[in-house]
Every structure is written in C-alpha cells, then in structure tokens.
Design an enzyme around this catalytic site. Structure first.
Site, PDB file in Angstrom:
ATOM      1  N   ASP A   6       1.918   6.964   4.334  1.00 14.47           N
ATOM      2  CA  ASP A   6       2.011   6.928   2.868  1.00 14.47           C
ATOM      3  C   ASP A   6       1.897   5.468   2.480  1.00 14.47           C
ATOM      4  O   ASP A   6       2.833   4.698   2.665  1.00 14.47           O
ATOM      5  CB  ASP A   6       3.347   7.527   2.412  1.00 14.47           C
ATOM      6  CG  ASP A   6       3.450   7.622   0.896  1.00 14.47           C
ATOM      7  OD1 ASP A   6       2.567   7.104   0.186  1.00 14.47           O
ATOM      8  OD2 ASP A   6       4.432   8.218   0.413  1.00 14.47           O
ATOM      9  N   MET A   7       0.751   5.073   1.970  1.00 12.76           N
ATOM     10  CA  MET A   7       0.525   3.644   1.752  1.00 12.76           C
ATOM     11  C   MET A   7      -0.279   3.366   0.493  1.00 12.76           C
ATOM     12  O   MET A   7      -1.229   4.069   0.164  1.00 12.76           O
ATOM     13  CB  MET A   7      -0.215   3.049   2.949  1.00 12.76           C
ATOM     14  CG  MET A   7      -1.511   3.752   3.302  1.00 12.76           C
ATOM     15  SD  MET A   7      -2.441   2.940   4.636  1.00 12.76           S
ATOM     16  CE  MET A   7      -3.782   2.200   3.654  1.00 12.76           C
ATOM     17  N   ALA A   8       0.123   2.311  -0.201  1.00 14.36           N
ATOM     18  CA  ALA A   8      -0.714   1.779  -1.268  1.00 14.36           C
ATOM     19  C   ALA A   8      -1.870   1.023  -0.617  1.00 14.36           C
ATOM     20  O   ALA A   8      -1.791   0.623   0.540  1.00 14.36           O
ATOM     21  CB  ALA A   8       0.091   0.839  -2.151  1.00 14.36           C
TER      22      ALA A   8
ATOM     23  N   HIS B 211       3.080  11.252 -13.682  1.00 15.20           N
ATOM     24  CA  HIS B 211       3.128  10.612 -12.365  1.00 15.20           C
ATOM     25  C   HIS B 211       3.670  11.571 -11.300  1.00 15.20           C
ATOM     26  O   HIS B 211       4.677  12.225 -11.506  1.00 15.20           O
ATOM     27  CB  HIS B 211       4.066   9.408 -12.495  1.00 15.20           C
ATOM     28  CG  HIS B 211       4.077   8.507 -11.310  1.00 15.20           C
ATOM     29  ND1 HIS B 211       5.202   8.264 -10.578  1.00 15.20           N
ATOM     30  CD2 HIS B 211       3.098   7.795 -10.735  1.00 15.20           C
ATOM     31  CE1 HIS B 211       4.915   7.415  -9.592  1.00 15.20           C
ATOM     32  NE2 HIS B 211       3.647   7.116  -9.670  1.00 15.20           N
TER      33      HIS B 211
ATOM     34  N   LYS C 259     -11.359  -4.205   2.825  1.00 16.89           N
ATOM     35  CA  LYS C 259     -11.085  -2.843   3.289  1.00 16.89           C
ATOM     36  C   LYS C 259     -10.150  -2.095   2.330  1.00 16.89           C
ATOM     37  O   LYS C 259     -10.444  -0.987   1.889  1.00 16.89           O
ATOM     38  CB  LYS C 259     -10.567  -2.872   4.722  1.00 16.89           C
ATOM     39  CG  LYS C 259     -11.627  -3.509   5.634  1.00 16.89           C
ATOM     40  CD  LYS C 259     -11.389  -3.421   7.107  1.00 16.89           C
ATOM     41  CE  LYS C 259     -12.600  -4.090   7.791  1.00 16.89           C
ATOM     42  NZ  LYS C 259     -12.746  -3.790   9.199  1.00 16.89           N
TER      43      LYS C 259
END
Lengths: 342, 342
Positions: free
Chosen positions: A175-177, A118, A227
């Site tokens: 920075d996004m899920a 990870h 989306k």
C-alpha cells in the site's frame, strides 16, 4: 499527553458521530473500520483525525449520507458505480463484495467508483480481497501535491496503489503512495523543527530542498524519480480518466471542506483459481516472503522486512494496548459527539 | 567505430539468422521486431546484441523453434499459455491477439505465459494493445539482481512493469524496471572508468557503493527504496507464482546459455469502452500529458517530459538516420548469418 483508546472505543465513537449526522449503520460501520484499521497500523493521516473534516463536509452537503449508489454492469465482469456523492469507503467495499461472484466466474472482475468521497487507506480493500482468497490491485486518485519528474509545479496526485495477494498466514499487502513522502510527514518535521531528508521535496522554484517550510510552499517529489512519476500518471489515467473522473488539478474534495469530491478509484480483482499457479500461490507467497525476511540485512539494518510487516506488527500491539492519539485529535472527535447528541 | 544500419537491414538480418536456425517466419519476424523496436528507442540491452546468446540457446535446445504453444482458456476471460520452451516474444504477441475478442466482449482479459523464452522489452506488448485502443498492464519476471530494501543479497528480479493506455497521437507508455538502474548501465560506467551515482547499488556486504566493480559483485538497489522493492515482489508473485513459474532465485535462462527459461509473464488487458470514461480517454490522456509537458521545469531541467518521450524522439530520428551499433555487436550478428548460410 496522548490519549489511548481501544479499537472498540474508537469504532463506537465514529459510528455514533456518523449515525448522528444521518449515516446509515452500514456506511458508518465501514467508514469507522477503514479509519480504525489505518490508526491501528500507525497511518494516522488516514485515521480518525479526518472525522472533523468529514463532519463538516456532511453538514455542508458535500458528502451525502444514506444515498443509494447507482451500480451498472457494462459487461458481466465490469461494475461501474456512481456514488452520488456518498461514502467512498462503504460504496467501494460493498460494491467489491457484489463484484466477487463475477470475479470467481470469469477469473477477473473490475470495479470503478466515481462521484464518491475519499476511500481512505486503499490497502483496506486489497487486504480484504486477499483474505477472501482473491488478488486485488487498487488505484485511487488524490489532489495534486507532486511535481512531475524534472518539473516545478504540483500536477500529479500522490496517487496510491495497493495490492493484496493471498498468502498462508498473512496476505502480501503493498500500500504505497507514488511520492517519496506525504505532506503530513513534512508537516511533522516542521513541528519538530527538523530538516526533511534530501529528495523528499522541491521548493516553489523546483529546487530540491530540506527546509520543511520551503517544501510546504513547493511540492513533493515522486518516488524513484521518473518511475514514481510514471506510476502516478498511470494511476491518474486508470483511477481517474477511465473511471470518468478528472486527472490532475481538478481532483478535489478529500482534504478540504469546500469542493465536491472528484477522486476516482479502480479495482482489478483476480481469482487465482483461474491460473496455473493458483493452487500453490498462498504457500509460494509465504515461502518467498520468509526467504526475504530471513536474508542477510544490509549496512544500517538489523532485519529485512516484507511490505506491511511494520504495520502488521503495530496493529498486533495496538489491538492489545490500544491506539494512542494526540489529545486534540481524540477530543475533537468527542466534541463532535457531544455537539450531535445535544 | 559504430556501424549504422536501417530498421529493415536489422530486421532482415535477424530474421535470416533465426530462420536459418529453424524458426518459422512468424516467430522470427516478431522476435526481430521486438529487438529492433528496443534498439530504435536506445534500449540496446534489449536489442540485437542478444542474438548470439539466443542462437546458442537454440543450438543447445534450451529454446525450441517452431513449437506449438498449448493455449488453455480457464474461463472466457483468462488465457493460460504453456510456451513449450518456444519464443516468448512470438507466443506473447500472438496470444495477446487471440485474447483481444474476449477482452472486447468482457471488458477485461488476462493472458499468462509460462515455459517460454524471454519476452524482451515488455513495453512492446503494452504499446501494441494501446495502439489497438486497449489498455494493457504487463508484468514479467527476471533473474534476481536486486537486494530487498534493507537487505544485502540479490533476491528480487529487476521485474519490469509496462503500461500502455490509448492516447490521441501517441499512447501513454510506461516501461520500467523496479530497480533504480540496470546491470548493463553499471557495466557501461565501469568501461568508461566512472563512478556510478549514489543509490544505484550496494556492495556484497549490503553497503551503498559508487564503485562499479563493487556493485557488480553486489546487487542493484530497488527504485524508491521500499516502494520499488514492494513492486518487484508483487511482480514476482503475479508474473511468476500465479503463472505457475518460480519467484526469486529459481528464475533463470534469459542471460545465460545453460538453463531453461523460467520467467513468467502476465498481461491484464482492458477495453476502455466498458468504462464511464472510455470514450474520452484518449483525448484526456493527450490533454493531461500535454499539460505536464508544458509545465514549468525544475532546477537543472529545461523541459518536463512524459514517460517514453525520449524513447519516441530517438525512434523518430533513427527511423530516418538508422540505428548505431558498436562494431562488435553488428559483426557478431553478421558472423552468425555467415556461419548459418555455410
């Protein structure tokens, strides 16, 4: 009773544990930095609380310390790295540094990383490139936790995207899920005995739910419906399939202590100097972000923010006042040190 | 009473009008194809209904026909094009074709297009690259219509992103605005006397509204709140500032007949062959999409779809049965032909 520690205390403890488990200085330091940057920003799901799982993974041979990744340039601009089950964090960061001269020469370079653990908070790498004056788009895959738009089964990862763009003062950092929320936040609602907001998750039959228990047996909803779903699939393909790693259910090994890590990551790095707006980019980024910040807030808000503003504010505070951790999180890390030094 | 026309009838009419206005064969044909592909897929906001505005823009000299764009390679992998106020569609498509050999040589190439008219449905370019076996990420800027997350003023474009990835059978195609909805859809609700769904828009004070009139005086909401907002800003920076064009309020000239077009576009094109998973990508894309399509639907849905599935289905139907247009849309196009041929 939370324990508050300084950045240095946390870095030192993580490095000591990982060194004790056989990691070399570079990989231990980068891993510690990635986790500590997450905790400084309040993203505790990606911080030191992951140390016990990593320690177990190392002890079981699922994560290999001190390995030499295999770096192959397929063209002058594309670096493909086989991590040999080593530290995803250190392999990604050191490979990105190796990519930089190619990026500066050609205006764009791409790094892929496979067969590595990870990589942590994906914004870490995008931010560092932006601080060096480069643009970085980073994609990485995760275990499936998200249902397709209109679906009932978890078949898509929370597959995050991070983008760093140089800006005067601070870079632009996204920075996004691609899911509305994260499983960790749903667990936090459960622990507080609260309902989760509408739209965050569905139950095991694919019906929207506000019950955290039903959500934990179900799946997370994609951000913005079709989306976030579309972006999540795109990242599965670019960060997974293209990189030579799986998409969907075969992605394993970041949260468990049983499976080899099968995430994949792809980084597109761009040198603004090769573009018409390159020289004025950093100033333009700051000007636009400041215009957004200075604009009229909507009902229920007191201030418009740019992406990562809350995280940067928290980081500034915590560099001074320290990072608070639940007692059990910090003690688990200390316990690992004690066991290792025995 | 809608008028139904064949693909060929529509292509011929558009080409004839644009040729009559001085466009050369290549630019007229590509422009016609971009609009017709949109109408075939039901994306009428990006179809032939835009012809009257374009005709006026040409007649006023805001869009210049038959110009030679200035193409500059800043490196072997980066092509920057100054469109000299010409057709954004033809300039983008022909420049992308010129970029292809560099993409195949280096594994990645980037095209920027500035000072050119609206490029239309951005998925057009991504899909064509995918059909040639390449991956394409396309970003373009638009007029501001979207409020920042937590804000009350329109300061962000609907700034779309399109991604095409080769897949066995059909490519993976994602083509999405970063707002929940589009102004055109809100106008359609108003015309039907219906309320708009919650979450689509805010009024002029930044309060969420379901009243289409209030929404039209207000602004559109970003998809997924802070996530669509962050992506929208990113596209303003990559498609706008980096390309040497503005971000935010200074983006003009796609919907009006007053201003030079100041949108910018950026295309990242990737050759899968340079990557570990390149050889198996198209098969893997199909397999994953089919797994999603075959998965259990959620409550209220009968079938899980992949991105662009509905548009491809409609396209297949309309290639046989024709494209329906409101009478006034088709007659306006015919009227232009009649005026020009006089």
């Amino acid at each position: 009773m939370p324990v508050t520690v300084s950045r240095k205390q946390q870095m030192d403890l993580i490095v000591e544990v990982l060194r004790g488990l056989g990691a070399n200085e570079e990989e231990a330091t980068i891993q510690a930095d990635v986790w500590t940057e997450a905790d400084l920003r309040g993203i505790h799901s990606h911080g030191v609380q992951r140390l016990p799982v990593m320690a177990t993974r190392i002890q079981k041979g699922l994560l290999k310390v001190n390995v030499k990744p295999e770096r192959t340039w397929s063209t002058e601009s594309v670096l493909n790295v086989d991590g040999k089950d080593g530290f995803g964090t250190a392999i990604s960061e050191t490979s990105l540094r190796e990519l930089t001269p190619a990026t500066r020469k050609h205006g764009v370079g791409i790094l892929t990383v496979r067969n590595a653990a990870h990589i942590g908070m994906v914004g870490y790498y995008a931010e560092r490139r932006a601080l060096e004056g480069l643009i970085c788009l980073a994609f990485t895959t995760t275990e499936v936790l998200v249902h397709p738009f209109g679906g009932a089964e978890a078949l898509v990862g929370t597959n995050p995207i991070a983008v760093g763009i140089p800006g005067d003062g601070r870079p632009f950092l996204l920075d996004m899920a691609t899911s509305v929320s994260a499983m960790g936040r749903i667990i936090a609602f459960k622990h507080r005995g609260q309902k989760i907001p509408e739209g965050w998750a569905v139950d095991k039959d694919g019906s929207p739910t506000t019950d955290p228990d039903a959500a934990l047996k179900g799946s997370l909803s994609p951000a913005g419906g079709p989306k976030g779903y579309g972006l999540g699939i795109m990242i599965a393909m670019l960060g997974g399939l293209l990189v030579g790693m799986p998409a969907g259910r075969e992605v394993l090994g970041t949260l468990d202590t049983e499976f080899r890590c099968t995430v994949g990551s792809l980084f597109i790095v761009i040198d603004p100097k090769a573009f018409p707006g390159g020289d004025t980019l950093a100033a333009g980024v700051k000007k636009y972000l400041d215009e957004l910040r200075g604009s009229r807030p909507g009902t229920g808000f007191t201030q418009v923010m740019a992406p990562s503003d809350p995280e940067y504010k928290l980081r500034d505070e915590r560099l001074v006042s320290g990072i608070p951790h639940p007692e059990e999180v910090w003690h688990a890390a200390e316990q690992l040190r004690n066991n290792i030094s025995k």
